[in-house]
Design an enzyme around this catalytic site. Structure first.
Site, short mmCIF file in Angstrom:
data_model
loop_
_atom_site.label_atom_id
_atom_site.label_comp_id
_atom_site.label_asym_id
_atom_site.label_seq_id
_atom_site.Cartn_x
_atom_site.Cartn_y
_atom_site.Cartn_z
N ALA A 113 -48.44 22.78 -26.06
CA ALA A 113 -49.66 21.97 -25.92
C ALA A 113 -50.76 22.72 -25.18
O ALA A 113 -51.78 22.14 -24.84
CB ALA A 113 -49.31 20.69 -25.17
N ASN A 181 -43.59 21.10 -19.54
CA ASN A 181 -43.33 22.30 -20.36
C ASN A 181 -44.52 23.24 -20.30
O ASN A 181 -44.35 24.46 -20.31
CB ASN A 181 -43.06 21.88 -21.80
CG ASN A 181 -41.73 21.17 -21.92
OD1 ASN A 181 -40.68 21.76 -21.73
ND2 ASN A 181 -41.77 19.87 -22.20
N HIS A 211 -54.80 19.40 -20.40
CA HIS A 211 -54.24 20.51 -19.62
C HIS A 211 -55.33 21.55 -19.41
O HIS A 211 -55.95 22.00 -20.38
CB HIS A 211 -53.07 21.16 -20.36
CG HIS A 211 -51.98 20.21 -20.71
ND1 HIS A 211 -51.20 19.58 -19.76
CD2 HIS A 211 -51.53 19.77 -21.90
CE1 HIS A 211 -50.33 18.79 -20.36
NE2 HIS A 211 -50.51 18.89 -21.66
N1 LIG Z 1 -43.95 23.22 -24.81
C1 LIG Z 1 -44.75 22.16 -24.91
O1 LIG Z 1 -45.96 22.25 -24.68
C2 LIG Z 1 -44.17 20.83 -25.29
C3 LIG Z 1 -45.05 19.81 -25.66
C4 LIG Z 1 -44.50 18.59 -26.01
C5 LIG Z 1 -43.13 18.37 -25.96
N2 LIG Z 1 -42.30 19.38 -25.57
C6 LIG Z 1 -40.84 19.18 -25.50
O2 LIG Z 1 -40.30 19.28 -26.80
C7 LIG Z 1 -39.07 18.56 -26.87
C8 LIG Z 1 -39.06 17.69 -28.12
O3 LIG Z 1 -40.14 16.76 -28.03
P1 LIG Z 1 -40.25 15.53 -29.05
O4 LIG Z 1 -41.53 14.86 -28.76
O5 LIG Z 1 -39.95 15.98 -30.43
O6 LIG Z 1 -39.05 14.61 -28.52
P2 LIG Z 1 -38.33 13.45 -29.32
O7 LIG Z 1 -37.67 12.60 -28.27
O8 LIG Z 1 -39.24 12.80 -30.28
O9 LIG Z 1 -37.20 14.25 -30.16
C9 LIG Z 1 -36.03 14.76 -29.58
C10 LIG Z 1 -34.91 14.52 -30.59
O10 LIG Z 1 -33.71 15.16 -30.12
C11 LIG Z 1 -32.63 14.31 -30.49
N3 LIG Z 1 -31.47 14.65 -29.65
C12 LIG Z 1 -31.28 14.39 -28.35
N4 LIG Z 1 -30.13 14.92 -27.92
C13 LIG Z 1 -29.57 15.52 -29.00
C14 LIG Z 1 -28.36 16.23 -29.21
N5 LIG Z 1 -27.48 16.44 -28.21
N6 LIG Z 1 -28.09 16.71 -30.44
C15 LIG Z 1 -28.96 16.51 -31.46
N7 LIG Z 1 -30.13 15.84 -31.33
C16 LIG Z 1 -30.42 15.36 -30.11
C17 LIG Z 1 -33.15 12.90 -30.27
O11 LIG Z 1 -32.40 11.94 -30.99
C18 LIG Z 1 -34.59 13.03 -30.76
O12 LIG Z 1 -34.72 12.68 -32.12
C19 LIG Z 1 -38.99 17.75 -25.56
O13 LIG Z 1 -38.12 18.38 -24.66
C20 LIG Z 1 -40.41 17.80 -25.02
O14 LIG Z 1 -40.45 17.68 -23.60
C21 LIG Z 1 -42.80 20.61 -25.25
#
Ligand SMILES: NC(=O)c1ccc[n+]([C@@H]2O[C@H](COP(=O)([O-])OP(=O)(O)OC[C@H]3O[C@@H](n4cnc5c(N)ncnc54)[C@H](O)[C@@H]3O)[C@@H](O)[C@H]2O)c1
Length: 259
Positions: A113, A181, A211
């Site tokens: 992001a 993150n 941000h």
């Molecule tokens: N780097 C960045 O700037 C940034 C920005 C936004 C989000 N993120 C991170 O990205 C990640 C994903 O975000 P999102 O919005 O897609 O989240 P989300 O909650 O929509 O998706 C996560 C998915 O993982 C699945 N899951 C959980 N545990 C699992 C397991 N053990 N095995 C298989 N599947 C599993 C869940 O059912 C869910 O569908 C998060 O950790 C979030 O914090 C990073």
């Protein structure tokens, strides 16, 4: 040669990346995914992390932070490259980078992001004096954060823009694991988690997630600011994060790359 992709976590970010792969990104093919709540939308095999790592040439992590160490362990033991969007996991779980030392896997952390990391990487060559990130979201964006419950902060009582936290990226990752993150990514691109300063603000009038980074070098200062609307599929996430993964994939196969 086609690179086979395995997506771990098909939530807001993983779904967007899966859709882009199915629409077509040159040189890549979606091979399989791991997901505990499997969506009907994609006609792909859902497998466990071990099979995902076995079948894929490149793994894309889109999981909650606590699920990342199990995935990286399966990837590293097979020397598979992995794109990690949950960069905070690398700070919260030091075992990941420890285990990575004995693997030939490459870890690729997308800009997520954030913006401006190209300049931060360039500044590292001549030295960075300070790096600060200021993140602002709606108060509800911090529901469930350990820092909020540990400090008995009532987010419903935040009626004006309020600074919730000031500290380094390591402390921020522990207090706000689902929100920082961006701070983790900045620290990894720059001067590390102990020296990267983080401010977290709750603003009831925020339109989305903002941000701002300020990185001072000897001869250059980088200021970059991003206003992200929340992803409709997960308001805690900015859609730019998924798009940054797609950009990494396109960059890996494009004959002309602008970094
Ligand atoms: N780097 C960045 O700037 C940034 C920005 C936004 C989000 N993120 C991170 O990205 C990640 C994903 O975000 P999102 O919005 O897609 O989240 P989300 O909650 O929509 O998706 C996560 C998915 O993982 C699945 N899951 C959980 N545990 C699992 C397991 N053990 N095995 C298989 N599947 C599993 C869940 O059912 C869910 O569908 C998060 O950790 C979030 O914090 C990073």
């Amino acid at each position: 040669m086609t690179t086979k992709i395995g997506i771990a976590g098909v939530g807001a970010i993983g779904s967007t990346v899966a859709r882009a792969l199915i629409e077509g990104i040159d040189g890549f093919e979606l091979e399989c995914a791991s997901e505990i709540n499997q969506p009907d939308e994609f006609d792909i095999p859902y497998v466990d992390f071990a099979s995902l790592a076995e079948r894929s040439d490149l793994i894309i992590e889109c999981l909650p932070s606590n699920a990342v160490p199990t995935l990286t362990s399966e990837a590293f033991s097979r020397d598979k490259d992995i794109i990690i969007i949950t960069s905070a996991a690398l700070l919260i779980h030091p075992s990941i980078l420890e285990q990575h030392k004995s693997s030939a896997s490459r870890i690729i952390v997308p800009s997520g992001a954030l913006a401006g990391l190209d300049g931060v990487s360039a500044l590292m060559h001549s030295g960075i004096k300070s790096a600060t990130i200021i993140s602002t979201k709606l108060p509800t964006g911090f529901l469930g954060a350990p820092f909020v419950s540990d400090h008995n902060i009532d987010l419903e009582c935040v009626t004006e823009k309020t600074r919730l936290f000031k500290g380094n990226a390591l402390e921020a990752a522990q207090g706000f694991p689902a929100n920082v993150n961006v701070a983790a990514t900045l620290s990894l691109a720059g001067i590390g988690p102990e020296r990267t300063e983080v401010e977290i603000w709750a603003d009831p009038n925020a339109m989305g997630n903002k941000h701002e980074i300020i990185v001072e070098g000897k001869l250059s200062t980088i200021r970059a600011s991003v206003d992200n609307l929340p992803d409709p599929a997960n308001p805690k996430t900015s859609i730019l994060a998924a798009q940054s993964i797609i950009a990494v994939l396109k960059g890996m196969s494009s004959p002309l790359v602008v970094l």
